[in-house]
Design an enzyme around this catalytic site. Structure first.
Site, PDB file in Angstrom:
ATOM      1  N   HIS A   1       0.817  -1.227   0.000  1.00  0.00           N
ATOM      2  CA  HIS A   1       0.000   0.000   0.000  1.00  0.00           C
ATOM      3  C   HIS A   1       0.851   1.278   0.000  1.00  0.00           C
ATOM      4  CE1 HIS A   1      -3.650  -2.245   0.432  1.00  0.00           C
ATOM      5  NE2 HIS A   1      -3.335  -2.731   1.619  1.00  0.00           N
TER       6      HIS A   1
ATOM      7  N   ASP B   1      -2.429 -10.654  -2.467  1.00  0.00           N
ATOM      8  CA  ASP B   1      -3.054 -10.155  -1.238  1.00  0.00           C
ATOM      9  C   ASP B   1      -4.522  -9.806  -1.542  1.00  0.00           C
ATOM     10  OD1 ASP B   1      -1.987  -8.732   1.569  1.00  0.00           O
ATOM     11  OD2 ASP B   1      -3.748  -7.725   0.727  1.00  0.00           O
TER      12      ASP B   1
ATOM     13  N   HIS C   1      -6.155  -7.296  -0.599  1.00  0.00           N
ATOM     14  CA  HIS C   1      -6.312  -5.862  -0.835  1.00  0.00           C
ATOM     15  C   HIS C   1      -5.587  -5.451  -2.116  1.00  0.00           C
ATOM     16  CE1 HIS C   1      -6.605  -6.357   3.612  1.00  0.00           C
ATOM     17  NE2 HIS C   1      -7.617  -5.518   3.449  1.00  0.00           N
TER      18      HIS C   1
ATOM     19  N   ASP D   1      -4.336 -12.862   3.227  1.00  0.00           N
ATOM     20  CA  ASP D   1      -5.581 -12.431   3.872  1.00  0.00           C
ATOM     21  C   ASP D   1      -6.824 -12.686   3.022  1.00  0.00           C
ATOM     22  OD1 ASP D   1      -4.534 -10.553   2.145  1.00  0.00           O
ATOM     23  OD2 ASP D   1      -4.573  -8.893   3.561  1.00  0.00           O
TER      24      ASP D   1
HETATM   25 ZN   LIG Z   1      -4.005  -7.243   2.625  1.00  0.00          ZN
END
Ligand SMILES: [Zn+2]
Length: 317
Positions: A137, A174, A176, A254
């Site tokens: 991120h 991931d 996200h 995740d």
């Molecule tokens: Zn994540």
């Protein structure tokens, strides 16, 4: 002699923590290490201690001002603690540093760089970096979402700039969206970035439509079999066309069905399947070379089992 799979980490990665009860916690790394010991997989891996990244290497993916601000925040925190202030400094509502965070940031990115050096030198077949803080991120100029420096983007640029590779790939599984990696690599046609992620979800950014990005947004409750089909149809032809000389993985776990950070339905076998597919691409184009870096994964048992599944495929055991 058969080359081993490297396992890069550093004790400073345990010392960074963001406050009591924070899901991105040092226990994540301990859960992985325990699992490797219990399963006996540790003996199949070549364990290496990461060294800190240089600022010059971090600047391959980040603005100098961003790095100076992080460093300054860390120095400032020390002064404030000495004056009786709080033990953490917040960067955003989810993201904070303690007095060890700067050192952890340097060795997390340093692990990815060291792994790149070792794999390109032919010392290791491939490598996994068990590091935190995670990175995907972190944008060119902003820390967010538990991330400060983009470990994988730094290492990808390092492979291109310092080793003279022409093409690399970044695969981000991931749950996200790797908005930070996208911010750094969008439009850099030497890097093909392939990802899937739960959408709509964190982070609430617009996604780039740059041609070197293969984004697969999927709705909540998507299961592994559907993800596998999307990967076969959307990632693999692009990866084969790009012919990466080295493949980086933003390895977040995740999307596991037991991880309540998000709502996807992957299981260990899906991580093993994805790793196998990536390994086949690497064998076709990159002499098998893969550098995988831990991103998310917050359900400790599921994280540890999934990393084991990932490593068993990488190490071929
Ligand atoms: Zn994540």
């Amino acid at each position: 002699m058969r080359q081993a799979t490297g396992y890069f980490t550093h004790k400073d990665c345990w010392r960074h923590e963001m406050g009591a009860g924070h899901p991105e916690c040092p226990e994540r790394l301990s859960a992985i290490e325990d699992r490797l010991l219990i399963s006996g997989l540790d003996v199949a891996l070549e364990r290496r201690e990461a060294t800190p990244a240089s600022l010059a290497d971090l600047e391959l993916a980040h603005d100098r001002m961003h790095l100076a601000a992080l460093r300054g925040l860390s120095d400032n925190l020390r002064d404030e603690i000495a004056a009786g202030g709080p033990s953490h400094a917040q960067v955003d509502p989810d993201t904070a540093i303690n007095t060890h965070s700067w050192d952890a940031i340097l060795v997390a990115a340093g692990a990815a760089i060291d792994a790149t050096d070792a794999v390109l030198a032919g010392e290791l077949a491939n490598a996994f970096c068990a590091v935190r803080p995670p990175g995907h991120h972190a944008t060119r100029q902003q820390a967010m979402g538990f991330c400060f420096v983009n470990n994988v983007a730094v290492a990808a640029r390092y492979a291109l700039e310092r080793h003279g590779l022409k093409r690399v790939a970044i695969i981000d599984f991931d749950v996200h969206h790797g908005n930070g990696t996208e911010d750094i690599v969008a439009g850099d046609d030497r890097i093909l970035m392939c990802s899937f992620y739960q959408h709509p979800f964190y982070p609430p950014c617009e996604h780039s439509t740059a041609a070197n990005l293969v984004n697969i947004p999927v709705p909540a409750y998507t299961k592994g079999m559907d993800i596998r089909e999307l990967i076969d149809v959307m990632w693999l032809p692009r990866l084969d066309a790009h012919k990466p000389e080295l493949i980086f993985i933003s390895a977040g776990f995740d999307a596991h069905r037991e991880d309540d950070m998000a709502q996807l339905g992957l299981v260990e076998q899906d991580y093993a399947w994805m790793t196998s597919r990536i390994k086949e691409v690497a064998q076709r184009h990159a002499q098998g070379r893969i550098v995988s870096c831990l991103e998310g994964g917050y359900a400790l048992s599921a994280l540890a089992r999934s990393v084991e599944a990932h490593l068993r495929v990488l190490a071929d055991v």
